[in-house]
Scaffold this active site. Structure first.
Site, PDB file in Angstrom:
ATOM      1  N   HIS A 107      36.538  81.344  36.662  1.00  0.00           N
ATOM      2  CA  HIS A 107      36.572  79.999  36.590  1.00  0.00           C
ATOM      3  C   HIS A 107      36.311  79.488  37.978  1.00  0.00           C
ATOM      4  O   HIS A 107      36.307  80.433  39.167  1.00  0.00           O
ATOM      5  CB  HIS A 107      37.948  79.464  36.173  1.00  0.00           C
ATOM      6  CG  HIS A 107      38.913  80.142  36.838  1.00  0.00           C
ATOM      7  ND1 HIS A 107      39.732  81.484  36.501  1.00  0.00           N
ATOM      8  CD2 HIS A 107      39.920  79.578  37.833  1.00  0.00           C
ATOM      9  CE1 HIS A 107      40.562  81.754  37.738  1.00  0.00           C
ATOM     10  NE2 HIS A 107      40.788  80.664  38.442  1.00  0.00           N
ATOM     11  N   HIS A 109      37.213  76.400  40.835  1.00  0.00           N
ATOM     12  CA  HIS A 109      37.876  75.170  41.018  1.00  0.00           C
ATOM     13  C   HIS A 109      37.310  73.946  41.527  1.00  0.00           C
ATOM     14  O   HIS A 109      36.442  74.386  42.621  1.00  0.00           O
ATOM     15  CB  HIS A 109      38.833  75.691  41.992  1.00  0.00           C
ATOM     16  CG  HIS A 109      39.980  76.397  41.553  1.00  0.00           C
ATOM     17  ND1 HIS A 109      41.398  76.183  41.148  1.00  0.00           N
ATOM     18  CD2 HIS A 109      39.774  77.986  41.607  1.00  0.00           C
ATOM     19  CE1 HIS A 109      41.811  77.293  40.853  1.00  0.00           C
ATOM     20  NE2 HIS A 109      40.991  78.331  41.321  1.00  0.00           N
TER      21      HIS A 109
HETATM   22  P1  5GP Z   1      43.432  81.322  39.901  1.00  0.00           P
HETATM   23  O1  5GP Z   1      44.660  81.390  40.861  1.00  0.00           O
HETATM   24  O2  5GP Z   1      43.293  82.363  38.822  1.00  0.00           O
HETATM   25  O3  5GP Z   1      42.088  81.154  40.811  1.00  0.00           O
HETATM   26  O4  5GP Z   1      43.341  79.663  39.327  1.00  0.00           O
HETATM   27  C1  5GP Z   1      44.345  79.634  38.204  1.00  0.00           C
HETATM   28  C2  5GP Z   1      44.464  78.107  37.932  1.00  0.00           C
HETATM   29  O5  5GP Z   1      44.882  77.989  36.671  1.00  0.00           O
HETATM   30  C3  5GP Z   1      45.662  77.640  38.858  1.00  0.00           C
HETATM   31  O6  5GP Z   1      45.085  76.853  39.927  1.00  0.00           O
HETATM   32  C4  5GP Z   1      46.739  77.268  38.132  1.00  0.00           C
HETATM   33  O7  5GP Z   1      47.220  76.070  38.698  1.00  0.00           O
HETATM   34  C5  5GP Z   1      45.884  76.996  36.855  1.00  0.00           C
HETATM   35  N1  5GP Z   1      46.772  77.167  35.541  1.00  0.00           N
HETATM   36  C6  5GP Z   1      47.383  78.067  35.409  1.00  0.00           C
HETATM   37  N2  5GP Z   1      48.066  77.730  34.145  1.00  0.00           N
HETATM   38  C7  5GP Z   1      47.814  76.930  33.680  1.00  0.00           C
HETATM   39  C8  5GP Z   1      47.539  76.295  32.330  1.00  0.00           C
HETATM   40  O8  5GP Z   1      48.485  76.732  31.511  1.00  0.00           O
HETATM   41  N3  5GP Z   1      46.915  75.134  32.018  1.00  0.00           N
HETATM   42  C9  5GP Z   1      46.009  74.648  33.067  1.00  0.00           C
HETATM   43  N4  5GP Z   1      45.585  73.665  32.757  1.00  0.00           N
HETATM   44  N5  5GP Z   1      45.866  75.464  34.394  1.00  0.00           N
HETATM   45  C10 5GP Z   1      46.509  76.399  34.557  1.00  0.00           C
END
Ligand code: 5GP
Length: 145
Positions: A107, A109
């Protein structure tokens, strides 16, 4: 999880894509989905995922998937810029737990930034769902065809 490992079909984003978990969507097509981060680092924080790929990170991803994703990131960023009028936009993407990745479905951001407003902490502080819905609607209304 390190850079190696198997894709988990039950990760949160897989569940959102399947419709097994709710999410505030900004837009989607048959390949990609843009939705609001529920623990935003800034108001308007959006995540962009592939709906078809089982890539956990950038290293796993097929070139075609990356092409569609980065196009979707640009389209969403343009709409966010028009709708929310930030002073800047951060695009980030983490690979592996030590790099900050917490959900192992590739993903991007997109985080709007305003002068003088500090960036919130990563994945902390749950947003108000009605606020997310309003922001998603504003960004969606500014999408170019
Ligand atoms: P990562 O840390 O893997 O780059 O990003 C994961 C993102 O997913 C984080 O920014 C976190 O806030 C978001 N996130 C985690 N759980 C959920 C969820 O249940 N729904 C949504 N919409 N975002 C989530």
């Amino acid at each position: 999880m390190s850079l190696d490992g198997a894709y988990d079909d039950d990760n949160i984003f897989a569940k959102i894509i399947r419709g097994d978990m709710p999410a505030v969507k900004v837009w989607e097509d048959d390949q990609v989905l843009a939705f609001m981060d529920v623990f935003p680092q800034a108001r308007g924080h959006v995540l962009v995922v592939s709906k078809t790929s089982k890539a956990r990170n950038l290293l796993d991803a097929e070139a075609k998937t990356l092409g569609r994703l980065i196009g979707a990131v640009q389209k969403t960023s343009r709409a966010m810029s028009k709708a929310l009028k930030p002073d800047g936009l951060v695009v980030t993407q983490f690979n592996g737990a030590p790099a900050g990745q917490t959900v192992f479905h590739l993903h991007f951001h997109i985080i709007p930034r305003w002068d003088g407003v500090p960036l919130g902490r990563h994945a902390e502080g749950m947003a108000d769902v009605d606020d997310l819905k309003g922001l998603a609607a504003q960004i969606a209304a500014a999408l170019e065809a």
